[in-house]
Design a protein around this motif. Sequence first.
Motif, PDB file in Angstrom:
ATOM      1  N   ARG A 595      30.086 -19.998  56.625  1.00  0.00           N
ATOM      2  CA  ARG A 595      29.770 -20.090  58.054  1.00  0.00           C
ATOM      3  C   ARG A 595      29.561 -18.713  58.681  1.00  0.00           C
ATOM      4  NH1 ARG A 595      30.609 -24.817  56.218  1.00  0.00           N
ATOM      5  NH2 ARG A 595      31.546 -26.502  57.452  1.00  0.00           N
ATOM      6  N   TYR A 596      30.173 -17.705  58.134  1.00  0.00           N
ATOM      7  CA  TYR A 596      30.082 -16.347  58.689  1.00  0.00           C
ATOM      8  C   TYR A 596      28.611 -15.936  58.724  1.00  0.00           C
ATOM      9  CZ  TYR A 596      30.980 -11.279  59.000  1.00  0.00           C
ATOM     10  OH  TYR A 596      31.005  -9.953  59.376  1.00  0.00           O
ATOM     11  N   GLU A 597      28.093 -15.693  59.916  1.00  0.00           N
ATOM     12  CA  GLU A 597      26.651 -15.608  60.113  1.00  0.00           C
ATOM     13  C   GLU A 597      25.963 -14.535  59.271  1.00  0.00           C
ATOM     14  OE1 GLU A 597      23.000 -16.786  61.180  1.00  0.00           O
ATOM     15  OE2 GLU A 597      24.905 -17.839  61.478  1.00  0.00           O
ATOM     16  N   PRO A 598      26.496 -13.320  59.122  1.00  0.00           N
ATOM     17  CA  PRO A 598      25.794 -12.343  58.273  1.00  0.00           C
ATOM     18  C   PRO A 598      25.620 -12.816  56.832  1.00  0.00           C
ATOM     19  CG  PRO A 598      27.407 -11.240  59.660  1.00  0.00           C
ATOM     20  CD  PRO A 598      27.652 -12.709  59.824  1.00  0.00           C
ATOM     21  N   LEU A 599      26.558 -13.618  56.334  1.00  0.00           N
ATOM     22  CA  LEU A 599      26.422 -14.141  54.982  1.00  0.00           C
ATOM     23  C   LEU A 599      25.621 -15.437  54.956  1.00  0.00           C
ATOM     24  CD1 LEU A 599      30.004 -13.449  53.566  1.00  0.00           C
ATOM     25  CD2 LEU A 599      27.914 -12.112  53.229  1.00  0.00           C
ATOM     26  N   ARG A 600      25.768 -16.234  55.976  1.00  0.00           N
ATOM     27  CA  ARG A 600      25.018 -17.487  56.029  1.00  0.00           C
ATOM     28  C   ARG A 600      23.515 -17.217  56.020  1.00  0.00           C
ATOM     29  NH1 ARG A 600      26.482 -22.614  57.131  1.00  0.00           N
ATOM     30  NH2 ARG A 600      24.928 -24.045  57.941  1.00  0.00           N
ATOM     31  N   ARG A 601      23.103 -16.122  56.665  1.00  0.00           N
ATOM     32  CA  ARG A 601      21.672 -15.798  56.725  1.00  0.00           C
ATOM     33  C   ARG A 601      21.088 -15.542  55.344  1.00  0.00           C
ATOM     34  NH1 ARG A 601      22.996 -12.573  61.366  1.00  0.00           N
ATOM     35  NH2 ARG A 601      23.012 -10.714  60.035  1.00  0.00           N
ATOM     36  N   ILE A 602      21.887 -15.023  54.414  1.00  0.00           N
ATOM     37  CA  ILE A 602      21.350 -14.666  53.102  1.00  0.00           C
ATOM     38  C   ILE A 602      21.747 -15.658  52.007  1.00  0.00           C
ATOM     39  CG2 ILE A 602      21.286 -12.218  53.696  1.00  0.00           C
ATOM     40  CD1 ILE A 602      23.806 -11.830  52.012  1.00  0.00           C
ATOM     41  N   ALA A 603      22.615 -16.611  52.328  1.00  0.00           N
ATOM     42  CA  ALA A 603      23.070 -17.573  51.318  1.00  0.00           C
ATOM     43  C   ALA A 603      21.963 -18.566  50.993  1.00  0.00           C
ATOM     44  CB  ALA A 603      24.311 -18.308  51.813  1.00  0.00           C
ATOM     45  N   GLY A 604      21.796 -18.865  49.728  1.00  0.00           N
ATOM     46  CA  GLY A 604      20.850 -19.892  49.325  1.00  0.00           C
ATOM     47  C   GLY A 604      21.431 -21.280  49.514  1.00  0.00           C
ATOM     48  N   THR A 605      20.628 -22.266  49.216  1.00  0.00           N
ATOM     49  CA  THR A 605      21.048 -23.663  49.261  1.00  0.00           C
ATOM     50  C   THR A 605      20.529 -24.358  48.008  1.00  0.00           C
ATOM     51  OG1 THR A 605      19.091 -24.242  50.560  1.00  0.00           O
ATOM     52  CG2 THR A 605      21.126 -23.811  51.778  1.00  0.00           C
ATOM     53  N   PRO A 606      21.131 -25.463  47.618  1.00  0.00           N
ATOM     54  CA  PRO A 606      20.684 -26.132  46.394  1.00  0.00           C
ATOM     55  C   PRO A 606      19.321 -26.788  46.549  1.00  0.00           C
ATOM     56  CG  PRO A 606      22.355 -27.434  47.509  1.00  0.00           C
ATOM     57  CD  PRO A 606      22.293 -26.126  48.231  1.00  0.00           C
ATOM     58  N   VAL A 607      18.647 -26.956  45.418  1.00  0.00           N
ATOM     59  CA  VAL A 607      17.418 -27.753  45.395  1.00  0.00           C
ATOM     60  C   VAL A 607      17.793 -29.193  45.733  1.00  0.00           C
ATOM     61  CG1 VAL A 607      15.559 -28.624  43.938  1.00  0.00           C
ATOM     62  CG2 VAL A 607      16.330 -26.247  43.704  1.00  0.00           C
ATOM     63  N   LEU A 608      17.074 -29.764  46.686  1.00  0.00           N
ATOM     64  CA  LEU A 608      17.384 -31.132  47.102  1.00  0.00           C
ATOM     65  C   LEU A 608      16.616 -32.113  46.230  1.00  0.00           C
ATOM     66  CD1 LEU A 608      17.372 -30.692  50.982  1.00  0.00           C
ATOM     67  CD2 LEU A 608      19.314 -30.648  49.410  1.00  0.00           C
ATOM     68  N   PRO A 609      17.285 -33.129  45.727  1.00  0.00           N
ATOM     69  CA  PRO A 609      16.621 -34.054  44.800  1.00  0.00           C
ATOM     70  C   PRO A 609      15.705 -35.033  45.526  1.00  0.00           C
ATOM     71  CG  PRO A 609      18.851 -34.792  45.237  1.00  0.00           C
ATOM     72  CD  PRO A 609      18.695 -33.476  45.959  1.00  0.00           C
ATOM     73  N   LYS A 610      14.706 -35.472  44.798  1.00  0.00           N
ATOM     74  CA  LYS A 610      13.899 -36.600  45.258  1.00  0.00           C
ATOM     75  C   LYS A 610      14.605 -37.874  44.815  1.00  0.00           C
ATOM     76  CE  LYS A 610       9.302 -38.690  44.901  1.00  0.00           C
ATOM     77  NZ  LYS A 610       7.953 -38.572  44.275  1.00  0.00           N
ATOM     78  N   ILE A 611      14.804 -38.773  45.719  1.00  0.00           N
ATOM     79  CA  ILE A 611      15.553 -39.988  45.402  1.00  0.00           C
ATOM     80  C   ILE A 611      14.781 -40.817  44.385  1.00  0.00           C
ATOM     81  CG2 ILE A 611      16.435 -42.177  46.312  1.00  0.00           C
ATOM     82  CD1 ILE A 611      17.111 -40.772  48.866  1.00  0.00           C
ATOM     83  N   GLU A 612      15.453 -41.138  43.286  1.00  0.00           N
ATOM     84  CA  GLU A 612      14.849 -41.970  42.259  1.00  0.00           C
ATOM     85  C   GLU A 612      14.860 -43.427  42.707  1.00  0.00           C
ATOM     86  OE1 GLU A 612      17.125 -41.298  38.759  1.00  0.00           O
ATOM     87  OE2 GLU A 612      16.493 -39.202  38.534  1.00  0.00           O
ATOM     88  N   GLN A 613      13.749 -44.104  42.454  1.00  0.00           N
ATOM     89  CA  GLN A 613      13.667 -45.516  42.827  1.00  0.00           C
ATOM     90  C   GLN A 613      14.279 -46.425  41.767  1.00  0.00           C
ATOM     91  OE1 GLN A 613      12.529 -46.436  45.956  1.00  0.00           O
ATOM     92  NE2 GLN A 613      12.693 -44.199  46.121  1.00  0.00           N
TER      93      GLN A 613
END
Length: 710
Positions: A595-613
Amino acid sequence: MNFNNLCDHSVIRIPAGVHRFSSPVVIRGNDIRIVGEDSAVLSGTVALSRADFAEVEPGVFSAPVLFPADALIVSGRRYTMARYPKKHDDSAVFGGYAADCILPKKTSGWANPSGGYIHAMHRHLWGGYSYKIEGKNPDGTLNLSGGWQNNRQMGMHDEYRFAENIREEMTEPGEWYFDEAEMRVYVRPFAEDDLDRTEIAVSRGFFILENCTNVTIENLTFENSVRTFMETKEPLLRSDWTIYRGGAVTIRDSSDCTIDRCTFRNIGSNGVFVDGACENIRLTRSHLTDIGASGVCFVGHPDAVRSPLFEYNETHAFAELDLTPGPKSGNYPKNGLIEDCLIEYVGTTEKQASGIEVSMAYGITIKNCTVCHTSRAGINFSEGTFGGHRIEGCDVFDTVRETGDHGSFNSWGRDRFWHVRDLDDRDAHRYAALDMLAPNVITRSRFRCDRGWDIDLDDGSSNFIITENLCLNGGLKLREGCFRTVRNNITVNNTMHFHVWYPESGDLVENNLVFREYAPYGMPDPWGKSVNFNILHKPGQTVPSPAESLARSSGQDADSVCLDAQFRSPETSDYTPTCPLIHGFENFPTEFGVRYEPLRRIAGTPVLPKIEQAHAEHTSAAVTVHGITAKTIDSDGEMSVYGTAGHQGALVLSVDETSIAWKRGIRPDDVLTEIGTKQIRTADDLAEIGNIADACITLLRKQKSLFLGV
């Protein structure tokens, strides 16, 4: 700066600029504050100038050094220690590997490889090993020492290995070599780089806090310390780990100490190591990146543990057990905190490493942290001693990058109750809490693992409360253990993996939203205390119907349903169901990570999956030959349950009791790995064996290798 005369109630301010350390500074005292001005950097290097170097051959320069060199930086650029093969692919194991790096065909071209290293993955990808080259034998084979970096000794991988610090492999600009005998560095600089701006890493750390109270370290950058992989020797009970008790900052037998707003980068050892009888140690608002071993470690000592064992295959007889609950001494970390931190690119050298490692500790809280890009687990609990840990609001992803059979969160519970000789599995639950003072809690966090499970509770992991977590890829695994409450979790494109539970485990799995049928292996009847009230996501199904497939699998789930969850915004990782909520499923916050903004700005996020049918599990066909009916190990679940080296081996489903195979000692649930000189990689390989009566047989039984001689 003078750290040698620190006394109680000291404040030392470190000015902007680079301050070099050739060895760690030991601090003992109380009420001390060490604070850096912005851009204050502590570097574990000594500087060299252009005048120190002589050109010894075209494009190659050499300089004498006073300290063993482990990294070389020119013009701010970290050079590559001469290696074979070249590092050519950041997505590959070790950045590149070659099986022949230890073979005479290759080593014959090295005049004197002494002082070099061989780095290799574990045969089953359970971490790695490192060896120092002590010399070359007359037949061209290497004389190696080391290999103690992994607590499950099974030998190096046949392919995943490379050689480092080999003089003949320094062939391209940006490479360097350290001659240990001559105490000289050799380097091929890039044409644009300035040797007047050369530094070598020589210090293994910066601060060691011993017997301190109320010491704070603030707003400092720690960088370029030496690697300590050859010091990683001490086994951690029955985990897969050995450990080096040190880091860029080591805190030992201290209390109420804080590291805040610090950066750790290009650290060769662990980042922060909390060792022994420590209490209320806090790491907050800090960034750890490019860490050779683990990011943060909270590790106690075995003298705090009753009936400790130190290797996976060691066991106690029940009569030998100390049945007194709780720890034996206070020599372990208590009530620690890691909050608002970004921990990334961990395990760059050591592969049995984790973003956060906890062993023989109590009450460690990991809150609002982003942990990613790790060689093995993002967060690892080595055993159940002593519980009370809490993971909340974290984002853990891109883990298990170079290893296998693991998770973004991983735990083992190889405590004193686990695999006790002459203890009936039906009684295991009576002793499963002996080493734990309180349950562990994992809540409101997001996990993604692409080479294992998102949450992996393995080998006896007990006393967990797992609620309101979003699992994006690998699902949630529960191997044998006791007293796990798993409620209100979402497993996107995956499910619950139930492996070899104890008959009376007391587990409760309710109110979860899964995308697939369960994946059980070797389960008893019945499954735990309760498996019910779960939701199987079915796209397009707006009216709930009984989840018959779940009920058939578990023998429970009488009140579980199939339903389209109608997620609010999965493309932004908001998997809040918008369908009418049933069976007590409760929505939970979808903000994860630092949450700390200086780190949040540079933190990556996971690849979001496409929902399998739709999803269909692949399983290989059974083969019957020599009186054996077998199938190929072809899933991560089977690999984990049976302890195979990847998806290979023939799992024995049944054996004709009149056959030679039965007389030779082959039994159901064995995994055949070698017969005679033939490696058994698939069940079809069995058909190529002409006669098993006179052949030596190697197999796995309950994850232990067994040799059946003639």
